[in-house]
Design a protein around this motif. Structure first.
Motif, mmCIF file in Angstrom:
data_model
loop_
_atom_site.group_PDB
_atom_site.id
_atom_site.type_symbol
_atom_site.label_atom_id
_atom_site.label_comp_id
_atom_site.label_asym_id
_atom_site.label_seq_id
_atom_site.Cartn_x
_atom_site.Cartn_y
_atom_site.Cartn_z
ATOM 1 N N LYS A 808 0.828 -1.207 0.000
ATOM 2 C CA LYS A 808 0.000 0.000 0.000
ATOM 3 C C LYS A 808 0.864 1.258 0.000
ATOM 4 O O LYS A 808 2.002 1.254 0.463
ATOM 5 N N LYS A 858 -10.211 8.365 -0.537
ATOM 6 C CA LYS A 858 -9.233 7.851 -1.495
ATOM 7 C C LYS A 858 -9.365 8.521 -2.859
ATOM 8 O O LYS A 858 -8.434 8.504 -3.659
ATOM 9 N N ASP A 864 -3.179 5.077 0.740
ATOM 10 C CA ASP A 864 -4.135 4.253 1.478
ATOM 11 C C ASP A 864 -4.073 4.476 2.986
ATOM 12 O O ASP A 864 -5.055 4.219 3.682
#
Length: 1761
Positions: A808, A858, A864
């Motif tokens: 991420k 997002k 993230d």
């Protein structure tokens, strides 16, 4: 609402009771009301109205309410009435019922009794039918109505059920259950709770994780909608904003202000005035409709719906906001009293008390454990005074600790708060103004105490003082008995009467008081009440002290910790661990239970720092660094072994087992319990130690003021240090347990085996820590006690995190500031985190925690998670006595480097306090600029007294800007650069990047609540951070992992900037180089195919090739490559890093394209020149070919009559052919072969003795002249030229007895001459003119002149004749191979005899066919085929070479990526072969070795993959056959359409094949007579097919393919591709720069350097070869001799050694390849012989090196390269 209304419906007189909406209102009818209703009226039917086709939740509640209130029998009296708006709706009711099974089931329960009518109910026929159906219902019920007896039965059932429930729980009632208050109240609360939760959208359980993620919801509004209340309230609460209890729910607020319409407003002035005297009260029902939701009801609804963790977080934050906390909570759904003990577990209270001696001392205790007096407040009946407001005035008149009726958000209706007991603590500050001298708990029972007996009993039993508020005391009231009992009790009782105005009166001394409240001065009331409470507390005995945990022992209540299985299991496991610590000395526990992290870990850290900083250890200038380093590593490994063999305590075993076996929720409970119990275990001891430390510190300060106390001062300071060490040893928390696990993992990783008694594999330990991070727990990034990053552990945890979450993207937010400046508090408030914030538990080291970005955010953000890094304070008191400045610099540099953004936290307004931290911070940012990291920063100025004054803020910003600029100049001096302003260091706008924060507390702690302006500042700051973060893509977790590695590795060295190596950039750059290799291959392979096409054109007579033609051919490939590049740079995950190289690589691709075009243009020009040079020969060949064709034809016709015996024909043709060729070539001399070595010998013997030349040639020593270890045999020292003085044991290049400078000079001369002679060879026109001895003469002259010039410039020594001869032989050896190959090519194309001999077979076939009577057409076709065959084969070979090279690039591992990968495989190959001579070639002639390796790889591929190559060859053959077949067909059709003849056909055919094959357009005979073009085309196609089949059969195995026939061999193609790069070697160790670009910008670099002894470096004045690595030396204080000069230079300043040193970037690094250690040990003898030196003395090889095996050596290559 339940009034009987009589109506006439049609002819029927009907009594109607309107109960619509009754179940939805706040005021449900009591049991008595319904009982009265049923008793007075016999009910024929209950009409339940529903909208047709719908069944809402409200409808479901209605039928449930009806069934609950009237019993199950009521269903037989229910008639469901469906209403519709449009008539067509009622036509499909059956279908609607089938679609809705719930509705169908409801009708079935009601006995299928339903009716349909219009919503307006104005259709008489429908109403008549309804009445008829009611009559039928009455008849079906046997003409029986719903009567009072039925209802009484329902009441009895309710009583029995409740009694049974109470009995099963152990409750024994003193009197029978009443049918009134409690069951009625419970049902009402449940219904209210359900309705409220629907309004607040709380149908689902609220989870902690949902509120700790980053959302776009704004928390700054005063109002919010009903559905947004929970989110707004919790967000404000998590940010410690006590205005969370001032939120106004927008919908109800607006309703209350819009009830009055314009029609109701008075227009007449007199009427307007008269309204002032009107009754303002509205009917109850109307008022209720306008009533807003009570804020505390909404809070309790959120509390009920929250999961356990969120409840705890809510209560913790409520405590921080100085609000009262829910102690006893009636559950509206179960009617049970709940005690949320778990929610109190993380709350600590601090206060100060004054002892009998007048000394003030502090206490800090968790509230669940604190034993304090408790004052209980409750009321009977309805009172006019607010009990909660009264308590607030007692303990904190400036803050509404208890919510009361006059607070914003309060309303008249309140349901869920009734029966709730809240608790708050008064904590004194040790000042005279304290309200109470000690900590006191205050409990408040909301609602009428008479209706909440359970809560009342618990409170009065546990209270030290009871305070009751009542309107008046009437002996007939139910409350009188309870008050009488309290009065009789020994505990103090204070009765407050709201309807009395009497002053405080003491009824029984110190025990009983009464006082009036009506119309009295509030200050007097509070003063008297406080006095009475204090008297009561002083008269109470110690046994009446209140302890929160004791509440759990009371009966009739439910304790959350007991009913939650996960919580209970977590507690049991934690208590099992804690039982092992009983009766242990806290200061010795860590040493006993956590042995890996104590002295052993600290020793390892110290050794590691010494390893990276040689000057820190015991190294002397004459020491063997590598030996010391090896010893250091051995010592570190021994420490790891000691860690590994240390006993794994049962304490840690249980912890690991529990962490590994539990589910995520259980783990959370377990970890929290461990933290709670550890805090409980350590608090008392730590408090005592802190007190002892403070006392001793005061003594030291007093002594400093007195003169001549040095001896006593030393003793006191030693004692202070001892207490400090005890404090550090006694600090024991969850972070220490995890630190132990980290060291268990690191020690197991180092020794590569599991620890004894560790029940699981050590490799699974990082996964447990990763799970903790995912659950919201912080992970220690830097050990604050050891000031060290456990790199192996952190890397492994992040790897596990990547496995679980994916790689991420994170935005790293770090914070810096001085100690106790509120950094952790700020982060906790901003993101709802749980970093330690108490004064006694300041953050040590650095911790990181993940904050998830919500899905809605997002879209706005490109990552993230936010990864928050909290750090210990700079200038920490705990570091007193250490090198705080250095530590702070390291911490600041580390944190600033990690963060995408760094918050610089400044406390207070004193610029002098700021100066140190600002210089540290500025220096850290300056270092980031130097290493090309670009973090952003914001300054947070906390505890500013008046931030509202704009002018003051501007002045503050100006001062900060000036201070930053001043610090920039100071830091620039330390960092050796020239910068004037902070904005030159980092993008910084003083207007936007400086934030001012109010002070945290609104008043003086400990009773002060957080300042709401502080929370507002936090929210503004958070919004700014999000705004800035939205412009960043963050970094991936894997990149973050590399960043940690790079920063810490650099920080371990003294010079951070000098030592920093950006691994992430290196990895990205390597991937880019691999892509670059693919792009360049596309261009090269395309250009090679284009070359073939144009070579064919030239061979076929087209002598005009323009640059534009090449550009046009390359256009498509170039565009594809450019498109691929754009896509890669724009879309790759690391595009932000790649952008710095984009321009360079785009330019390089353009340059390569242009170079390829120019290079091909040169080759084609050369081919044209060659073609032009042999024009005369070509004309002769054409003439001879025509003549030979005619002669063959004539010979055949003359012999035709003699028969066609094959043998006869062959003999006759051979005889005649020899005569023809002899006749044609009699005037042309044949080209002779030559012997280069004869020419070389003759030329050299002109100036040298022939015998010497022959001797040197036979000795073959010339072959190693460029790579010799020394040149002693070639050098003569001139007389009177002695050796320079010895300066000490410093490093210098080569030789034993001669000045090293001479050898270096000779070596450079050799390299120079080799390069110059190679240029002469390239220019020699051997291909056009053939070999000539003058070319050799030119080369030897070049050598002779260069040596003479060198001698004239270096007169201190003389080069022997042997040197000149050997050097000439060496370069002539290179020339021999090149000239022989070129001359061979020249002969084959220019020797007429050879050419004609090759054509013999073709003309014999012509002769034979004529002999057999074939037609001219047939013979011509066969002749064309025979002419095409060699050309086809040549083209197939050329194309196969390109295709095979491409295939090898994808299949051979060493050739499939970039140059670094190729070098890795070369090193593996060298290790496998163990050939010393090849190693020497690789070291000194790397390019030649690379070429040879590529050739060997290609040869091996031909052996191992012969089938693939054969298939490629045959595929190309088949493809070419198809091209020819298509050409024949197309030409035949075209010429036929033009009505052409054979000549036109032949010309057109040759033109079609111009780009495909070498085939001239001149026929040997006149073809005009051929008219049947179809026959020509057909027969030629058949002939070509036969020829292709024959060729296919000729190539059935790899041996049939002669790759030497290729114009460009596969290995040459690959060599050109891989070797067009940088070949500059490190001046110390000869490592090759890995840059894939030749003449690249920037420094030369290599990932790993080598042992410099491999290059012949040795210690001057000795014969000892050096064993050190240049990456180690550059971080030392040692010296070397650059270019073998007599002057020394510090290794740290190696760039000053000259151009060859200045162009290299050598990063200090201790991670050298074990490979080269193995090479030195394996070839020690060979190296010593080669360089005539030894690895002895200062060059002694460390014994640790000899432990390296070949497998270790080759295995490390995959890891490091």
């Amino acid at each position: 609402m339940t009034v009987l209304i009589k109506r006439k419906i049609l002819e029927n007189h009907v009594s109607v009771i309107n109960m619509i909406g009754l179940h939805e209102t706040d005021l449900n009818p009591s049991v008595q009301v319904i009982r009265h209703l049923v008793k007075e009226n016999e009910i024929h039917a209950f009409i339940f109205v529903l909208r047709l086709g719908q069944l809402t939740d409200v409808d479901k509640m209605g039928i449930e309410w009806l069934q609950r209130m009237f019993g199950d029998k009521v269903l037989s009296f229910v008639m469901i009435l469906f209403t519709y708006e449009r008539e067509e709706e009622c036509d499909n009711i059956i279908d609607e019922l089938k679609k809705n099974p719930v509705l169908e089931k409801l009708i079935e329960k009601c006995g299928q009794n339903y009716h349909i009518c219009s919503k307006k109910m104005n259709n008489q026929s429908e109403m008549r039918e309804l009445m008829d159906r009611i009559r039928c219902l009455f008849i079906d019920n046997k003409e029986q109505c719903y009567i009072i007896e039925m209802y009484n039965t329902v009441l009895e059932d309710l009583q029995n059920n409740e009694y049974q429930s109470d009995k099963s729980s152990g409750l024994v009632r003193s009197q029978p259950l009443q049918t009134s208050s409690q069951s009625e109240k419970g049902g009402k609360q449940k219904l209210f709770a359900e309705q409220l939760m629907r309004k607040l959208h709380l149908e689902d359980k609220l989870k902690t994780a949902d509120f700790l993620q980053l959302t776009g919801h704004s928390e700054s509004h005063e109002f919010c909608t009903v559905e947004k209340f929970a989110q707004t309230f919790l967000k404000k609460l998590l940010m410690m904003d006590y205005r969370a209890k001032c939120i106004k729910i927008k919908q109800n607020y607006e309703q209350n202000h819009t009830q009055q319409t314009e029609n109701e407003l008075c227009e007449d002035v007199e009427d307007d005035f008269n309204t002032l005297f009107d009754e303002t009260a509205k009917p109850a029902g109307e008022t209720d409709k306008l009533e807003s939701i009570h804020l505390m009801d909404a809070q309790m609804a959120v509390f009920y719906c929250a999961d356990s963790s969120l409840k705890q977080l809510m209560v913790t934050k409520l405590s921080q906001c100085q609000f009262a906390l829910p102690l006893l909570v009636p559950n509206p759904f179960t009617q049970k009293i709940e005690f949320p003990l778990w929610t109190f577990r993380q709350i600590n209270k601090s206060w100060k008390v004054i002892d009998v001696k007048g000394q003030t001392f502090s206490k800090t205790q968790p509230v669940y454990k604190a034993e304090t007096p408790m004052v209980a407040f409750f009321r009977f009946g309805s009172v006019s005074s607010s009990k909660s407001q009264l308590i607030n005035s007692l303990i904190n008149e400036k803050h509404n600790t208890f919510f009361h009726r006059n607070c914003p958000g309060s309303s008249r209706s309140r349901e869920l708060m009734d029966g709730v007991v809240e608790i708050a603590w008064y904590c004194p500050s040790g000042e005279e103004t304290d309200k109470f001298p000690d900590c006191v708990a205050f409990c408040n029972l909301h609602g009428d105490a008479g209706e909440n007996e359970k809560q009342l009993n618990i409170l009065t039993q546990m209270a030290s003082v009871n305070v009751v508020i009542l309107p008046q005391l009437n002996r007939n009231d139910n409350s009188t008995t309870k008050i009488q009992n309290l009065y009789k009790d020994s505990k103090p009782l204070i009765c407050l009467f709201t309807e009395s105005d009497s002053a405080l009166k003491e009824i029984r001394k110190g025990k009983k008081y009464k006082m009036g409240l009506k119309d009295r001065n509030q200050s007097d009331v509070i003063e008297e009440l406080r006095g009475a409470i204090q008297n009561g507390l002083s008269s109470s005995d110690s046994s009446s002290l209140f302890k929160l945990e004791d509440v759990a022992d009371k009966s009739h209540i439910t304790v959350d910790e007991k009913i939650d299985d996960d919580c209970r299991k977590g507690k049991d496991a934690a208590e099992k661990m804690m039982s092992l610590l009983k009766n242990k000395d806290l200061t010795e526990i860590k040493e006993s239970f956590l042995p890996c992290q104590g002295k052993l870990w600290h020793q390892w850290c110290l050794k590691n720092k010494e390893l990276h900083r040689p000057t820190l250890g015991e190294l002397q200038k004459s020491d063997n660094i590598e030996k010391k380093q090896s010893c250091k590593k051995s010592e570190m490994l021994k420490i790891r072994e000691l860690q590994h063999t240390s006993v794994l305590s049962e304490f840690i075993q249980i912890f690991i087992r529990e962490l590994n076996s539990k589910e995520r929720n259980e783990i959370t409970y377990f970890l929290k319990w461990i933290g709670i119990l550890l805090d409980d275990f350590t608090t008392e001891t730590l408090s005592a130690l802190h007190h002892e430390y403070d006392k001793k510190w005061s003594t030291v300060l007093d002594l400093k003021k007195k003169p001549d106390k040095s001896q006593q001062m030393k003793g006191e300071q030693d004692e202070l240090e001892r207490i400090s060490e005890k404090l550090q040893a006694a600090t024991f928390g969850l972070e220490h347990i995890l630190r132990e696990i980290s060291q268990i993992y690191e020690s197991c990783s180092s020794v590569k085996k599991n620890k004894k008694n560790l029940k699981l594999n050590f490799s699974s330990l990082p996964g447990l820590a990763a799970k903790m991070m995912m659950s919201g727990f912080p992970l220690e990034l830097m050990d604050g006690d050891a000031a060290h990053v456990p790199l192996i552990w952190v890397t492994a945890v992040l790897d596990e995190l990547i496995k679980k979450l994916g790689d991420k993207r994170v935005f790293v937010l770090s914070v810096l500031g001085i100690q106790s400046s509120g950094k952790s508090t700020m982060l906790n408030a901003m993101f709802g985190l749980q970093f330690a914030v108490s004064a006694g538990r300041c953050t040590r080291g650095a911790f990181m925690q993940l904050v998830r970005v919500s899905e809605e955010m997002k879209d706005q953000l490109k990552f993230d998670y936010i990864l928050v890094v909290d750090t210990e304070g700079l200038r920490a008191l705990e570091l007193a006595g250490r090198s705080t400045r250095n530590h702070d610099n390291e911490m600041a540099t580390f944190v600033v480097g990690l963060g995408n953004m760094t918050l610089i936290n400044i406390f207070g307004e004193n610029t002098a306090e700021m100066q140190d931290i600002l210089q540290i911070v500025v220096q850290a940012f300056m270092r980031m600029k130097k290493i090309k990291l670009n973090p952003s920063c914001m300054f947070v100025h906390q505890n500013v007294s008046d931030i509202s004054a704009g002018e003051k803020n501007m002045e503050g910003r100006r001062r900060l800007q000036e201070k930053l600029d001043e610090m920039t100049k100071l830091a620039a001096q330390e960092e050796d650069c020239v910068l004037q302003f902070f904005s030159e260091v980092i993008a910084f706008e003083v207007q936007n990047d400086v934030k001012y924060f109010s002070q945290l507390w609104e008043g003086s702690p400990p009773m002060a609540p957080p300042n709401p302006n502080y929370s507002r500042n936090i929210q503004e700051m958070k919004s700014t951070i999000i705004s800035k973060a939205s412009r960043s893509s963050g970094i991936t977790l894997s990149q973050f992992k590399m960043r940690i590695n790079d920063l810490w590795s650099a920080l371990l060295n003294e010079n951070f900037v000098f030592s920093f190596k950006n691994t992430m950039e290196i990895a990205v750059y390597r991937r880019l180089e691999t892509k670059y290799s693919d792009w360049t291959w596309s261009l090269r392979s395309t250009m090679m195919s284009i070359e073939e096409k144009f070579f064919n054109r030239i061979a076929n007579g087209n002598n005009k090739v323009q640059k534009n033609d090449l550009l046009a051919e390359m256009k498509t490939t170039k565009e594809e490559v450019e498109k691929s590049m754009k896509s890669y740079f724009d879309e790759d995950i690391d595009k932000d890093i790649l952008c710095q190289w984009r321009g360079r690589f785009e330019t390089r691709i353009i340059d390569l394209h242009d170079d390829l075009v120019k290079g091909t243009e040169r080759k084609l020009d050369e081919a044209i020149k060659l073609k032009t040079a042999r024009e005369n020969l070509d004309k002769k060949i054409t003439q001879y070919e025509n003549l030979l064709f005619t002669l063959s034809k004539e010979l055949a016709l003359s012999l035709k009559i003699k028969g066609t015996d094959e043998q006869v024909l062959k003999e006759e043709f051979d005889t005649t052919w020899s005569e023809w060729v002899t006749a044609m070539t009699e005037n042309i001399p044949p080209l002779k072969d030559f012997d280069v070595w004869d020419d070389v010998t003759n030329i050299l013997s002109e100036n040298q003795e022939l015998t010497l030349v022959v001797e040197r040639l036979h000795l073959k020593e010339f072959q190693t002249i460029p790579i010799r270890g020394n040149y002693d045999d070639y050098i003569l020292i001139q007389k009177h030229q002695g050796l320079p003085g010895i300066f000490g044991y410093f490093l210098v290049k080569k030789s034993k007895s001669l000045n090293p400078k001479y050898h270096e000079s000779v070596k450079q001369l050799i390299q120079k001459i080799i390069e110059e002679t190679k240029k002469i060879m390239e220019k020699s026109p051997v291909k056009r003119q053939g070999y000539n001895v003058s070319y050799i003469q030119e080369i030897t002259d070049c050598v002779q002149k260069s040596v003479e010039q060198h001698q004239s410039e270096n007169q201190k020594y003389k080069l022997k004749r042997e040197f000149i001869i050997d050097l000439c032989l060496y370069v002539c050896d290179i020339a021999s191979e090149k000239f022989t190959e070129c001359h061979k090519e020249y002969r084959e194309t220019n020797d007429l005899g050879i050419y004609l001999e090759k054509q013999k077979t073709q003309y014999y076939n012509v002769f034979k066919n004529y002999c057999r009577g074939a037609t001219t057409t047939t013979i011509l076709i066969d002749f064309i085929c025979s002419k095409l065959e060699p050309s086809i084969l040549q083209d197939i070979y050329n194309k196969t070479a390109i295709d095979v090279a491409a295939q090898m690039r994808t299949e051979i591992q060493s050739l499939c990526q970039n140059r670094s990968n190729l070098e890795k495989h070369i090193l593996k190959s060298l290790a496998e072969k163990e050939d010393f001579e090849q190693y020497i070639q690789y070291i000194h002639q790397p390019k030649e070795h690379f070429k040879q390796f590529i050739k060997n790889e290609v040869d091996k591929y031909f052996i191992e993959q012969n089938e693939k190559i054969l298939n490629i060859f045959k595929g190309n053959l088949e493809q070419k056959g198809q091209i020819l077949s298509n050409a024949v067909h197309a030409v035949t059709v075209e010429v036929k359409n033009k009505r052409g003849d054979g000549n036109m056909w032949f010309t057109s055919f040759t033109q079609t094949l111009t780009d495909e094959l070498k085939f001239t357009g001149e026929a040997c005979v006149d073809l005009r007579e051929i008219e049947d073009l179809d026959f020509l085309g057909k027969h030629l196609s058949e002939c070509l097919n036969e020829m292709m089949l024959k060729l296919q059969k000729n190539f059935t195995r790899i041996g049939d393919i002669k790759m030497e026939n290729c114009r460009m061999k596969p290995h040459k193609i690959l060599t050109d591709h891989f070797c067009e790069c940088c070949w500059v070697q490190c001046p110390f160790c000869k490592a090759i720069c890995t840059n894939s670009m030749k003449d690249h910008p920037g420094d030369h670099t290599v990932p790993f350097h080598r042992n410099i002894g491999l290059n012949g470096w040795y210690y001057r004045g000795t014969t000892n070869l050096a064993i050190c690595f240049c990456t180690t030396e550059v971080s030392s204080d040692r010296y070397f001799y650059p270019n073998s000069s007599s002057d020394t230079l510090p290794w740290k300043e190696y760039r000053k050694g000259g151009p060859e040193y200045a162009s290299w970037s050598i990063t200090p690094d201790n991670s050298e390849l074990p490979y080269w250690k193995w090479v030195v040990c394996r070839f020690q003898t060979d190296l010593e012989k080669h360089y005539s030196k030894t690895f002895q003395g200062y060059g002694e090889i460390p014994k640790e090196w000899r432990k390296q095996t070949k497998n270790d050596a080759t295995g490390c290559l995959d890891k490091y390269i």
